[in-house]
Write a protein that holds these residues in place. Structure first.
Motif, PDB file in Angstrom:
ATOM      1  N   GLU A  65       9.378  17.270  -5.909  1.00  0.00           N
ATOM      2  CA  GLU A  65       8.580  16.095  -5.567  1.00  0.00           C
ATOM      3  C   GLU A  65       9.196  14.842  -6.175  1.00  0.00           C
ATOM      4  O   GLU A  65       9.773  14.898  -7.246  1.00  0.00           O
ATOM      5  CB  GLU A  65       7.158  16.248  -6.117  1.00  0.00           C
ATOM      6  N   ARG A  66       9.049  13.748  -5.446  1.00  0.00           N
ATOM      7  CA  ARG A  66       9.527  12.468  -6.000  1.00  0.00           C
ATOM      8  C   ARG A  66       8.488  11.391  -5.729  1.00  0.00           C
ATOM      9  O   ARG A  66       7.669  11.517  -4.825  1.00  0.00           O
ATOM     10  CB  ARG A  66      10.840  12.062  -5.319  1.00  0.00           C
ATOM     11  N   ILE A  67       8.577  10.333  -6.496  1.00  0.00           N
ATOM     12  CA  ILE A  67       7.643   9.214  -6.317  1.00  0.00           C
ATOM     13  C   ILE A  67       8.348   8.107  -5.534  1.00  0.00           C
ATOM     14  O   ILE A  67       9.440   7.675  -5.897  1.00  0.00           O
ATOM     15  CB  ILE A  67       7.188   8.644  -7.682  1.00  0.00           C
ATOM     16  N   THR A  68       7.700   7.671  -4.465  1.00  0.00           N
ATOM     17  CA  THR A  68       8.190   6.519  -3.705  1.00  0.00           C
ATOM     18  C   THR A  68       7.300   5.341  -4.087  1.00  0.00           C
ATOM     19  O   THR A  68       6.076   5.431  -3.962  1.00  0.00           O
ATOM     20  CB  THR A  68       8.075   6.788  -2.190  1.00  0.00           C
ATOM     21  N   THR A  69       7.907   4.270  -4.587  1.00  0.00           N
ATOM     22  CA  THR A  69       7.136   3.093  -5.000  1.00  0.00           C
ATOM     23  C   THR A  69       7.407   1.958  -4.020  1.00  0.00           C
ATOM     24  O   THR A  69       8.562   1.628  -3.757  1.00  0.00           O
ATOM     25  CB  THR A  69       7.537   2.658  -6.429  1.00  0.00           C
ATOM     26  N   ILE A  70       6.322   1.395  -3.487  1.00  0.00           N
ATOM     27  CA  ILE A  70       6.443   0.285  -2.523  1.00  0.00           C
ATOM     28  C   ILE A  70       5.797  -0.933  -3.167  1.00  0.00           C
ATOM     29  O   ILE A  70       4.629  -0.892  -3.557  1.00  0.00           O
ATOM     30  CB  ILE A  70       5.716   0.613  -1.207  1.00  0.00           C
ATOM     31  N   THR A  71       6.547  -2.019  -3.304  1.00  0.00           N
ATOM     32  CA  THR A  71       6.029  -3.243  -3.932  1.00  0.00           C
ATOM     33  C   THR A  71       6.279  -4.428  -3.017  1.00  0.00           C
ATOM     34  O   THR A  71       7.341  -4.525  -2.397  1.00  0.00           O
ATOM     35  CB  THR A  71       6.743  -3.508  -5.286  1.00  0.00           C
ATOM     36  N   GLY A  72       5.306  -5.313  -2.968  1.00  0.00           N
ATOM     37  CA  GLY A  72       5.482  -6.527  -2.166  1.00  0.00           C
ATOM     38  C   GLY A  72       4.133  -7.164  -1.919  1.00  0.00           C
ATOM     39  O   GLY A  72       3.137  -6.795  -2.551  1.00  0.00           O
ATOM     40  N   SER A  73       4.096  -8.128  -1.002  1.00  0.00           N
ATOM     41  CA  SER A  73       2.804  -8.701  -0.622  1.00  0.00           C
ATOM     42  C   SER A  73       2.028  -7.581   0.062  1.00  0.00           C
ATOM     43  O   SER A  73       2.626  -6.616   0.555  1.00  0.00           O
ATOM     44  CB  SER A  73       3.008  -9.860   0.354  1.00  0.00           C
ATOM     45  N   THR A  74       0.706  -7.696   0.096  1.00  0.00           N
ATOM     46  CA  THR A  74      -0.081  -6.622   0.728  1.00  0.00           C
ATOM     47  C   THR A  74       0.400  -6.396   2.159  1.00  0.00           C
ATOM     48  O   THR A  74       0.513  -5.263   2.613  1.00  0.00           O
ATOM     49  CB  THR A  74      -1.588  -6.970   0.717  1.00  0.00           C
ATOM     50  N   ASP A  75       0.729  -7.462   2.839  1.00  0.00           N
ATOM     51  CA  ASP A  75       1.195  -7.368   4.220  1.00  0.00           C
ATOM     52  C   ASP A  75       2.487  -6.560   4.322  1.00  0.00           C
ATOM     53  O   ASP A  75       2.627  -5.674   5.166  1.00  0.00           O
ATOM     54  CB  ASP A  75       1.433  -8.795   4.744  1.00  0.00           C
ATOM     55  N   ALA A  76       3.437  -6.846   3.425  1.00  0.00           N
ATOM     56  CA  ALA A  76       4.726  -6.136   3.432  1.00  0.00           C
ATOM     57  C   ALA A  76       4.519  -4.658   3.107  1.00  0.00           C
ATOM     58  O   ALA A  76       5.120  -3.772   3.726  1.00  0.00           O
ATOM     59  CB  ALA A  76       5.675  -6.776   2.420  1.00  0.00           C
ATOM     60  N   VAL A  77       3.641  -4.381   2.139  1.00  0.00           N
ATOM     61  CA  VAL A  77       3.377  -2.987   1.749  1.00  0.00           C
ATOM     62  C   VAL A  77       2.762  -2.227   2.923  1.00  0.00           C
ATOM     63  O   VAL A  77       3.163  -1.104   3.229  1.00  0.00           O
ATOM     64  CB  VAL A  77       2.458  -2.932   0.492  1.00  0.00           C
ATOM     65  N   PHE A  78       1.796  -2.854   3.617  1.00  0.00           N
ATOM     66  CA  PHE A  78       1.168  -2.159   4.749  1.00  0.00           C
ATOM     67  C   PHE A  78       2.170  -1.924   5.875  1.00  0.00           C
ATOM     68  O   PHE A  78       2.139  -0.898   6.544  1.00  0.00           O
ATOM     69  CB  PHE A  78      -0.044  -2.942   5.281  1.00  0.00           C
ATOM     70  N   ARG A 168      -5.234   0.590   3.917  1.00  0.00           N
ATOM     71  CA  ARG A 168      -5.673  -0.805   3.760  1.00  0.00           C
ATOM     72  C   ARG A 168      -6.996  -0.858   2.987  1.00  0.00           C
ATOM     73  O   ARG A 168      -7.165  -1.672   2.081  1.00  0.00           O
ATOM     74  CB  ARG A 168      -5.887  -1.465   5.133  1.00  0.00           C
ATOM     75  N   GLN A 169      -7.933   0.017   3.389  1.00  0.00           N
ATOM     76  CA  GLN A 169      -9.246   0.006   2.729  1.00  0.00           C
ATOM     77  C   GLN A 169      -9.148   0.472   1.276  1.00  0.00           C
ATOM     78  O   GLN A 169      -9.805  -0.070   0.394  1.00  0.00           O
ATOM     79  CB  GLN A 169     -10.228   0.889   3.506  1.00  0.00           C
ATOM     80  N   ILE A 170      -8.319   1.489   1.030  1.00  0.00           N
ATOM     81  CA  ILE A 170      -8.126   1.973  -0.341  1.00  0.00           C
ATOM     82  C   ILE A 170      -7.542   0.853  -1.202  1.00  0.00           C
ATOM     83  O   ILE A 170      -7.987   0.609  -2.327  1.00  0.00           O
ATOM     84  CB  ILE A 170      -7.215   3.227  -0.359  1.00  0.00           C
ATOM     85  N   CYS A 171      -6.552   0.144  -0.654  1.00  0.00           N
ATOM     86  CA  CYS A 171      -5.912  -0.951  -1.403  1.00  0.00           C
ATOM     87  C   CYS A 171      -6.904  -2.072  -1.686  1.00  0.00           C
ATOM     88  O   CYS A 171      -6.881  -2.666  -2.764  1.00  0.00           O
ATOM     89  CB  CYS A 171      -4.707  -1.490  -0.642  1.00  0.00           C
ATOM     90  N   ALA A 172      -7.780  -2.348  -0.726  1.00  0.00           N
ATOM     91  CA  ALA A 172      -8.787  -3.399  -0.940  1.00  0.00           C
ATOM     92  C   ALA A 172      -9.661  -3.034  -2.135  1.00  0.00           C
ATOM     93  O   ALA A 172      -9.977  -3.881  -2.984  1.00  0.00           O
ATOM     94  CB  ALA A 172      -9.645  -3.556   0.315  1.00  0.00           C
ATOM     95  N   VAL A 173     -10.022  -1.743  -2.244  1.00  0.00           N
ATOM     96  CA  VAL A 173     -10.866  -1.294  -3.358  1.00  0.00           C
ATOM     97  C   VAL A 173     -10.111  -1.406  -4.675  1.00  0.00           C
ATOM     98  O   VAL A 173     -10.638  -1.932  -5.663  1.00  0.00           O
ATOM     99  CB  VAL A 173     -11.334   0.175  -3.143  1.00  0.00           C
ATOM    100  N   ILE A 174      -8.850  -0.936  -4.698  1.00  0.00           N
ATOM    101  CA  ILE A 174      -8.122  -0.938  -5.987  1.00  0.00           C
ATOM    102  C   ILE A 174      -7.729  -2.354  -6.415  1.00  0.00           C
ATOM    103  O   ILE A 174      -7.580  -2.617  -7.593  1.00  0.00           O
ATOM    104  CB  ILE A 174      -6.920   0.051  -6.031  1.00  0.00           C
TER     105      ILE A 174
END
Length: 204
Positions: A65-78, A168-174
């Motif tokens: 298993e590996r971790i993929t990390t996505i960083t950016g504006s919410t729009d870019a991440v989605f 999107r909804q999960i991210c809004a909560v966190i």
């Protein structure tokens, strides 16, 4: 009028203000999924980075298993999550007869600090039920912490369209409920000794 990055202002909405927030999303992936996302000579991940404008890093290591990390504006991440979900669907569905099987469900495993999981589940499970009902995706929050960490896996399954709405909804909560206290991130395949060692080196 065009905005500075050359994208026209079509679709500007009250949500636009949220898009300036930097979001980091961590996902746990198996070797086969990682292979699908990296692509031949890294071409797929390069295309996803370019088209989404998100920073995407994949943890090193030979563990399954590996971790993929996505960083950016919410729009870019989605956008990046959307491209990853469609790519996984394409590769998972490629092995079967797409006509007969229908669309294969895609599963993404998000890694979220345990202190934020309470908000995600909601009182008596109300929030997570609302997310399931409004998006049509399956969402499970793991009861146990991932080894040697303060994070839990949140598994989201469904067709890419429903997964994207769900993420999107999960991210809004966190974003509304930041993690409490220090987060010890999950590192697949590392023993506790290694983590303690690196923690001591950081302190020194």
């Amino acid at each position: 009028m065009a905005s500075p990055d050359g994208v026209s202002g079509v679709g500007s909405s009250p949500e636009e203000t949220e898009l300036s927030i930097t979001l980091t999303l961590r996902m746990l992936m198996h070797g086969k999924e990682i292979g699908s996302i990296i692509g031949k000579k890294g071409e797929t991940v390069k295309r996803i980075r370019e088209q989404s404008s998100a920073r995407i890093t994949i943890s090193e290591g030979s563990c399954p298993e590996r971790i993929t990390t996505i960083t950016g504006s919410t729009d870019a991440v989605f956008r990046a999550v959307s491209m990853i979900a469609f790519k996984l669907e394409e590769d998972l569905g490629a092995g079967s007869d797409g006509m007969a099987a229908g669309r294969a469900p895609v599963t993404l495993r998000l890694v979220i600090p345990a202190s934020q999981c309470g908000s995600l589940i909601g009182k008596a499970g109300a929030k997570i039920r609302e997310i399931r009902e409004s998006t049509g995706a399956q969402v499970q929050v793991a009861g146990d912490l991932l080894p040697n960490s303060t994070e839990r896996a949140v598994t989201v399954s469904g067709v890419p369209d429903t997964i994207i709405q769900c993420v999107r909804q999960i991210c809004a909560v966190i974003l509304e409920s930041p993690p409490k206290g220090a987060t010890i991130p999950y590192h697949p395949g590392l023993s506790l000794g290694t983590i303690l060692l690196s923690a001591n080196q950081v302190r020194g």
